[in-house]
Design a protein around this motif. Structure first.
Motif, PDB file in Angstrom:
ATOM      1  N   PRO A  64       0.792  -1.230   0.000  1.00  0.00           N
ATOM      2  CA  PRO A  64       0.000   0.000   0.000  1.00  0.00           C
ATOM      3  C   PRO A  64       0.824   1.279   0.000  1.00  0.00           C
ATOM      4  O   PRO A  64       0.458   2.252  -0.665  1.00  0.00           O
ATOM      5  CB  PRO A  64      -0.845  -0.117   1.268  1.00  0.00           C
ATOM      6  N   LEU A  65       1.926   1.309   0.735  1.00  0.00           N
ATOM      7  CA  LEU A  65       2.688   2.555   0.831  1.00  0.00           C
ATOM      8  C   LEU A  65       3.437   2.839  -0.468  1.00  0.00           C
ATOM      9  O   LEU A  65       3.541   4.000  -0.885  1.00  0.00           O
ATOM     10  CB  LEU A  65       3.642   2.485   2.025  1.00  0.00           C
ATOM     11  N   VAL A  66       3.935   1.814  -1.118  1.00  0.00           N
ATOM     12  CA  VAL A  66       4.558   2.011  -2.430  1.00  0.00           C
ATOM     13  C   VAL A  66       3.506   2.466  -3.438  1.00  0.00           C
ATOM     14  O   VAL A  66       3.728   3.421  -4.202  1.00  0.00           O
ATOM     15  CB  VAL A  66       5.252   0.720  -2.903  1.00  0.00           C
ATOM     16  N   ALA A  67       2.345   1.803  -3.438  1.00  0.00           N
ATOM     17  CA  ALA A  67       1.282   2.183  -4.364  1.00  0.00           C
ATOM     18  C   ALA A  67       0.842   3.629  -4.144  1.00  0.00           C
ATOM     19  O   ALA A  67       0.650   4.394  -5.102  1.00  0.00           O
ATOM     20  CB  ALA A  67       0.090   1.238  -4.199  1.00  0.00           C
ATOM     21  N   LEU A  68       0.702   4.032  -2.888  1.00  0.00           N
ATOM     22  CA  LEU A  68       0.249   5.390  -2.597  1.00  0.00           C
ATOM     23  C   LEU A  68       1.275   6.440  -2.982  1.00  0.00           C
ATOM     24  O   LEU A  68       0.921   7.581  -3.294  1.00  0.00           O
ATOM     25  CB  LEU A  68      -0.109   5.515  -1.123  1.00  0.00           C
ATOM     26  N   SER A  69       2.547   6.077  -2.973  1.00  0.00           N
ATOM     27  CA  SER A  69       3.557   7.041  -3.421  1.00  0.00           C
ATOM     28  C   SER A  69       3.358   7.377  -4.897  1.00  0.00           C
ATOM     29  O   SER A  69       3.556   8.529  -5.307  1.00  0.00           O
ATOM     30  CB  SER A  69       4.961   6.493  -3.168  1.00  0.00           C
ATOM     31  N   PHE A  70       2.949   6.375  -5.690  1.00  0.00           N
ATOM     32  CA  PHE A  70       2.671   6.631  -7.104  1.00  0.00           C
ATOM     33  C   PHE A  70       1.404   7.470  -7.256  1.00  0.00           C
ATOM     34  O   PHE A  70       1.334   8.341  -8.122  1.00  0.00           O
ATOM     35  CB  PHE A  70       2.538   5.302  -7.855  1.00  0.00           C
ATOM     36  N   ALA A  71       0.414   7.217  -6.413  1.00  0.00           N
ATOM     37  CA  ALA A  71      -0.811   8.019  -6.452  1.00  0.00           C
ATOM     38  C   ALA A  71      -0.522   9.473  -6.096  1.00  0.00           C
ATOM     39  O   ALA A  71      -1.032  10.401  -6.733  1.00  0.00           O
ATOM     40  CB  ALA A  71      -1.848   7.428  -5.494  1.00  0.00           C
ATOM     41  N   ALA A  72       0.286   9.678  -5.070  1.00  0.00           N
ATOM     42  CA  ALA A  72       0.607  11.043  -4.641  1.00  0.00           C
ATOM     43  C   ALA A  72       1.404  11.791  -5.699  1.00  0.00           C
ATOM     44  O   ALA A  72       1.239  13.004  -5.878  1.00  0.00           O
ATOM     45  CB  ALA A  72       1.388  11.004  -3.332  1.00  0.00           C
ATOM     46  N   ALA A  73       2.262  11.072  -6.410  1.00  0.00           N
ATOM     47  CA  ALA A  73       3.159  11.726  -7.366  1.00  0.00           C
ATOM     48  C   ALA A  73       2.427  12.315  -8.565  1.00  0.00           C
ATOM     49  O   ALA A  73       2.936  13.245  -9.194  1.00  0.00           O
ATOM     50  CB  ALA A  73       4.214  10.724  -7.844  1.00  0.00           C
ATOM     51  N   VAL A  74       1.238  11.797  -8.872  1.00  0.00           N
ATOM     52  CA  VAL A  74       0.531  12.265 -10.067  1.00  0.00           C
ATOM     53  C   VAL A  74      -0.692  13.106  -9.715  1.00  0.00           C
ATOM     54  O   VAL A  74      -1.496  13.425 -10.595  1.00  0.00           O
ATOM     55  CB  VAL A  74       0.111  11.080 -10.959  1.00  0.00           C
ATOM     56  N   SER A 106       4.325  13.981  -0.228  1.00  0.00           N
ATOM     57  CA  SER A 106       3.005  14.292  -0.778  1.00  0.00           C
ATOM     58  C   SER A 106       2.490  15.651  -0.326  1.00  0.00           C
ATOM     59  O   SER A 106       1.393  16.053  -0.716  1.00  0.00           O
ATOM     60  CB  SER A 106       2.001  13.210  -0.372  1.00  0.00           C
ATOM     61  N   GLY A 107       3.244  16.358   0.510  1.00  0.00           N
ATOM     62  CA  GLY A 107       2.792  17.644   1.011  1.00  0.00           C
ATOM     63  C   GLY A 107       1.771  17.531   2.122  1.00  0.00           C
ATOM     64  O   GLY A 107       0.892  18.388   2.247  1.00  0.00           O
ATOM     65  N   GLY A 108       1.892  16.466   2.932  1.00  0.00           N
ATOM     66  CA  GLY A 108       0.996  16.306   4.075  1.00  0.00           C
ATOM     67  C   GLY A 108      -0.330  15.652   3.747  1.00  0.00           C
ATOM     68  O   GLY A 108      -1.320  15.881   4.444  1.00  0.00           O
ATOM     69  N   ARG A 109      -0.356  14.783   2.740  1.00  0.00           N
ATOM     70  CA  ARG A 109      -1.622  14.183   2.303  1.00  0.00           C
ATOM     71  C   ARG A 109      -1.815  12.741   2.760  1.00  0.00           C
ATOM     72  O   ARG A 109      -2.786  12.087   2.354  1.00  0.00           O
ATOM     73  CB  ARG A 109      -1.721  14.266   0.778  1.00  0.00           C
TER      74      ARG A 109
END
Length: 269
Positions: A64-74, A106-109
């Motif tokens: 989940p944390l790796v996946a969310l890093s990709f979500a945050a990046a875009v 992610s800027g606090g997200r």
């Protein structure tokens, strides 16, 4: 009311970056993804919803944390959350740093939905007796909060230590699970809110949750119905209960099927 979405992210489902962009473009507030480190094939533990067979996505879940890093990046505004993170199965020092890094980049997200786990053999493969998983989760969360908060952090299991980066602000923590005194004691002690899975039984449970929070000397916890199949009637009902965020379930499926469901939910925003 904010509306978020959750999907079992897998190697076969709609890619995470595309899902995150589509959710943000349609005005959704948050994206949550679940966790299973692995699924032992013994199947001693029956499927959680009483299915005859465990759904395929449980076997194929992304980290989940790796996946969310990709979500945050875009994305720019979308909250990125775990729903749920199996904290008892994780090293708290490593996980605290990973979450703090996600929050910082992610800027606090970052938002952390956690749970105790239902799969006996999965939990035991991590060296945690099933009956101890709640106590282990509590210890790990208190340790992680210390690492996020304190310049020099210490807790049972590790000596006084430095650990950076710190999150921009402590990520909100929500505990998933069925209503009850044990769960509400956890919420009241170290979490910001409760994630009732499926969203059933909230109205009847609110007095007990409020009582647990008052006993702990803290404000009332937030309530986020999680993984619900959303309708206008449900939104209106949750609004009357004072709910501020609802997380709707998406199918773990191809882009076309997921986008159709996103569009259906978007009409409720």
């Amino acid at each position: 009311m904010r509306i978020g979405v959750t999907m079992f992210t897998t190697d076969l489902a709609m890619p995470v970056p595309a899902l995150a962009r589509a959710a943000e473009e349609r005005g959704f507030a948050s994206l949550y993804v679940p966790e299973h480190t692995h699924i032992p094939i013994s199947r001693r533990t029956p499927p959680p919803a009483g299915q005859a067979e465990l759904p395929e996505e449980y076997k194929r879940t992304l980290d989940p944390l790796v996946a969310l890093s990709f979500a945050a990046a875009v994305t720019e505004r979308l909250l990125v959350g775990t729903g749920i993170l199996l904290v008892a199965q994780r090293d708290p020092i490593v996980t605290a740093k990973a979450i703090a890094t996600l929050d910082r980049l992610s800027g606090g997200r970052a938002v952390i939905g956690i749970g105790f786990g239902w799969n006996v053999e999965e939990i035991e493969n991590h060296g945690v007796p099933y009956g101890s998983r709640r106590a282990v989760t509590r210890d790990h969360m208190l340790a992680m909060r210390a690492l996020w908060r304190d310049e020099v952090a210490s807790f049972d299991g590790f000596e006084a230590s430095w650990s950076w980066p710190k999150p921009i602000s402590a990520p909100p923590v929500y505990v998933g699970g069925a209503a009850g005194p044990k769960l509400f004691a956890h919420v009241a002690e170290y979490a910001d809110g409760w994630m009732p899975i499926g969203g059933k039984g909230i109205k009847a449970a609110l007095p007990a949750l409020r009582e647990a929070c008052e006993k702990a000397g803290r404000p009332m916890a937030k309530v986020i119905p999680f993984g619900t199949l959303l309708t206008r009637e449900k939104l209106d009902y949750y609004a009357r209960l004072g709910v501020e965020e609802v997380v709707a379930a998406l199918p773990s499926a191809s882009s076309g099927e997921v986008l159709a469901k996103l569009d259906e939910y978007a009409r409720l925003i």
